[in-house]
Design a protein around this motif. Structure first.
Motif, PDB file in Angstrom:
ATOM      1  N   MET A   1       7.745 -26.023 -23.987  1.00 42.95           N
ATOM      2  CA  MET A   1       6.511 -25.370 -23.619  1.00 42.95           C
ATOM      3  C   MET A   1       6.781 -24.218 -22.641  1.00 42.95           C
ATOM      4  O   MET A   1       6.148 -23.184 -22.735  1.00 42.95           O
ATOM      5  CB  MET A   1       5.548 -26.376 -23.003  1.00 42.95           C
ATOM      6  N   LEU A   2       7.723 -24.420 -21.743  1.00 37.26           N
ATOM      7  CA  LEU A   2       8.055 -23.371 -20.780  1.00 37.26           C
ATOM      8  C   LEU A   2       8.545 -22.121 -21.507  1.00 37.26           C
ATOM      9  O   LEU A   2       8.204 -20.999 -21.130  1.00 37.26           O
ATOM     10  CB  LEU A   2       9.100 -23.869 -19.788  1.00 37.26           C
ATOM     11  N   ALA A   3       9.308 -22.324 -22.576  1.00 33.37           N
ATOM     12  CA  ALA A   3       9.802 -21.187 -23.356  1.00 33.37           C
ATOM     13  C   ALA A   3       8.649 -20.415 -23.987  1.00 33.37           C
ATOM     14  O   ALA A   3       8.669 -19.178 -24.030  1.00 33.37           O
ATOM     15  CB  ALA A   3      10.768 -21.667 -24.428  1.00 33.37           C
ATOM     16  N   LEU A   4       7.629 -21.116 -24.463  1.00 32.59           N
ATOM     17  CA  LEU A   4       6.456 -20.445 -25.040  1.00 32.59           C
ATOM     18  C   LEU A   4       5.725 -19.616 -23.990  1.00 32.59           C
ATOM     19  O   LEU A   4       5.330 -18.478 -24.246  1.00 32.59           O
ATOM     20  CB  LEU A   4       5.490 -21.467 -25.652  1.00 32.59           C
ATOM     21  N   VAL A   5       5.535 -20.204 -22.814  1.00 33.13           N
ATOM     22  CA  VAL A   5       4.833 -19.503 -21.736  1.00 33.13           C
ATOM     23  C   VAL A   5       5.623 -18.268 -21.300  1.00 33.13           C
ATOM     24  O   VAL A   5       5.055 -17.177 -21.152  1.00 33.13           O
ATOM     25  CB  VAL A   5       4.570 -20.445 -20.543  1.00 33.13           C
ATOM     26  N   LEU A   6       6.931 -18.430 -21.109  1.00 31.08           N
ATOM     27  CA  LEU A   6       7.750 -17.290 -20.685  1.00 31.08           C
ATOM     28  C   LEU A   6       7.782 -16.197 -21.750  1.00 31.08           C
ATOM     29  O   LEU A   6       7.643 -15.011 -21.436  1.00 31.08           O
ATOM     30  CB  LEU A   6       9.171 -17.746 -20.359  1.00 31.08           C
ATOM     31  N   SER A   7       7.943 -16.592 -23.011  1.00 29.25           N
ATOM     32  CA  SER A   7       7.958 -15.598 -24.090  1.00 29.25           C
ATOM     33  C   SER A   7       6.624 -14.879 -24.181  1.00 29.25           C
ATOM     34  O   SER A   7       6.583 -13.650 -24.329  1.00 29.25           O
ATOM     35  CB  SER A   7       8.269 -16.281 -25.425  1.00 29.25           C
ATOM     36  N   GLY A   8       5.533 -15.622 -24.114  1.00 30.60           N
ATOM     37  CA  GLY A   8       4.204 -15.015 -24.166  1.00 30.60           C
ATOM     38  C   GLY A   8       3.980 -14.061 -23.006  1.00 30.60           C
ATOM     39  O   GLY A   8       3.475 -12.947 -23.185  1.00 30.60           O
ATOM     40  N   ALA A   9       4.366 -14.489 -21.813  1.00 36.32           N
ATOM     41  CA  ALA A   9       4.192 -13.636 -20.637  1.00 36.32           C
ATOM     42  C   ALA A   9       5.033 -12.366 -20.749  1.00 36.32           C
ATOM     43  O   ALA A   9       4.569 -11.273 -20.387  1.00 36.32           O
ATOM     44  CB  ALA A   9       4.549 -14.408 -19.372  1.00 36.32           C
ATOM     45  N   LEU A  10       6.261 -12.490 -21.250  1.00 38.60           N
ATOM     46  CA  LEU A  10       7.117 -11.305 -21.406  1.00 38.60           C
ATOM     47  C   LEU A  10       6.546 -10.334 -22.432  1.00 38.60           C
ATOM     48  O   LEU A  10       6.579  -9.113 -22.224  1.00 38.60           O
ATOM     49  CB  LEU A  10       8.535 -11.719 -21.799  1.00 38.60           C
ATOM     50  N   LEU A  11       6.023 -10.844 -23.531  1.00 35.09           N
ATOM     51  CA  LEU A  11       5.439  -9.961 -24.544  1.00 35.09           C
ATOM     52  C   LEU A  11       4.199  -9.246 -24.028  1.00 35.09           C
ATOM     53  O   LEU A  11       4.009  -8.047 -24.265  1.00 35.09           O
ATOM     54  CB  LEU A  11       5.116 -10.751 -25.815  1.00 35.09           C
ATOM     55  N   VAL A  12       3.341  -9.964 -23.321  1.00 33.74           N
ATOM     56  CA  VAL A  12       2.152  -9.321 -22.743  1.00 33.74           C
ATOM     57  C   VAL A  12       2.575  -8.281 -21.709  1.00 33.74           C
ATOM     58  O   VAL A  12       2.017  -7.177 -21.652  1.00 33.74           O
ATOM     59  CB  VAL A  12       1.200 -10.376 -22.137  1.00 33.74           C
ATOM     60  N   THR A  13       3.588  -8.598 -20.901  1.00 29.67           N
ATOM     61  CA  THR A  13       4.090  -7.646 -19.913  1.00 29.67           C
ATOM     62  C   THR A  13       4.651  -6.404 -20.601  1.00 29.67           C
ATOM     63  O   THR A  13       4.418  -5.275 -20.156  1.00 29.67           O
ATOM     64  CB  THR A  13       5.178  -8.302 -19.037  1.00 29.67           C
ATOM     65  N   TRP A  14       5.376  -6.582 -21.704  1.00 30.24           N
ATOM     66  CA  TRP A  14       5.924  -5.468 -22.483  1.00 30.24           C
ATOM     67  C   TRP A  14       4.800  -4.555 -22.959  1.00 30.24           C
ATOM     68  O   TRP A  14       4.900  -3.329 -22.868  1.00 30.24           O
ATOM     69  CB  TRP A  14       6.724  -6.031 -23.647  1.00 30.24           C
ATOM     70  N   ALA A  15       3.712  -5.142 -23.439  1.00 34.50           N
ATOM     71  CA  ALA A  15       2.570  -4.345 -23.886  1.00 34.50           C
ATOM     72  C   ALA A  15       1.931  -3.604 -22.718  1.00 34.50           C
ATOM     73  O   ALA A  15       1.582  -2.416 -22.834  1.00 34.50           O
ATOM     74  CB  ALA A  15       1.540  -5.241 -24.582  1.00 34.50           C
ATOM     75  N   LEU A  16       1.785  -4.263 -21.579  1.00 30.12           N
ATOM     76  CA  LEU A  16       1.181  -3.620 -20.412  1.00 30.12           C
ATOM     77  C   LEU A  16       2.065  -2.495 -19.866  1.00 30.12           C
ATOM     78  O   LEU A  16       1.560  -1.450 -19.445  1.00 30.12           O
ATOM     79  CB  LEU A  16       0.895  -4.655 -19.323  1.00 30.12           C
ATOM     80  N   VAL A  17       3.377  -2.689 -19.888  1.00 29.58           N
ATOM     81  CA  VAL A  17       4.295  -1.627 -19.448  1.00 29.58           C
ATOM     82  C   VAL A  17       4.189  -0.424 -20.376  1.00 29.58           C
ATOM     83  O   VAL A  17       4.187   0.727 -19.932  1.00 29.58           O
ATOM     84  CB  VAL A  17       5.751  -2.156 -19.370  1.00 29.58           C
ATOM     85  N   THR A  18       4.065  -0.674 -21.683  1.00 24.81           N
ATOM     86  CA  THR A  18       3.904   0.422 -22.647  1.00 24.81           C
ATOM     87  C   THR A  18       2.623   1.197 -22.358  1.00 24.81           C
ATOM     88  O   THR A  18       2.618   2.433 -22.390  1.00 24.81           O
ATOM     89  CB  THR A  18       3.894  -0.128 -24.089  1.00 24.81           C
ATOM     90  N   ILE A  19       1.547   0.496 -22.069  1.00 20.12           N
ATOM     91  CA  ILE A  19       0.292   1.165 -21.715  1.00 20.12           C
ATOM     92  C   ILE A  19       0.475   1.981 -20.438  1.00 20.12           C
ATOM     93  O   ILE A  19       0.032   3.128 -20.346  1.00 20.12           O
ATOM     94  CB  ILE A  19      -0.847   0.141 -21.563  1.00 20.12           C
TER      95      ILE A  19
END
Length: 137
Positions: free
Chosen positions: A1-19
């Motif tokens: 579950m921790l891997a899902l949370v970390l992966s999800g958070a990293l992907l959302v962060t990647w999108a926010l950095v792109t914005i």
């Protein structure tokens, strides 16, 4: 579950950095005419290279449509970072949609999994029938 949370958070962060990068380029870049000198539109290895009015060549970070060689366009250019995008494009939308969409999906899956595990744990706290007490007493 921790891997899902970390992966999800990293992907959302990647999108926010792109914005954030799109906003930074919009705020600090200069509009200039350019001509496409090289274009390759093949899946994830897309590439558009332009020659600016100054004669300098650079690759576009984001563009709209499928620009072809010889096409003229206006680009937003940030000289100190040698960074340019088509004036009609904000940012690579694929990054934003994939990052936010997949990131949110993984976070939802992690939340559902946590809820399921908590429900399973509550069900296991009750002692099994007949354990520790005689039946019918």
């Amino acid at each position: 579950m921790l891997a899902l949370v970390l992966s999800g958070a990293l992907l959302v962060t990647w999108a926010l950095v792109t914005i954030g990068q799109g906003l930074y380029l919009s705020a600090n870049g200069v509009s200039t005419p350019a001509e496409v000198v090289r274009a390759r539109h093949v899946g994830r290895s897309d590439l558009v290279r332009v020659r600016l009015a100054s004669g300098h060549e650079t690759e576009l970070w984001a563009w709209k449509g499928t620009p072809g060689v010889g096409e003229r366009m206006t680009v937003v250019y940030l000289e100190e970072r040698d960074w340019a995008r088509d004036a009609e494009a904000f940012a690579p939308m694929r990054r934003i949609w994939v990052g936010s969409g997949m990131g949110i999906w993984l976070l939802v899956v992690a939340l559902v999994e946590r809820s399921w595990r908590a429900r399973q744990a509550r069900g296991r706290t009750d002692p099994p029938a007949g354990a520790g007490s005689p039946v019918g007493v």
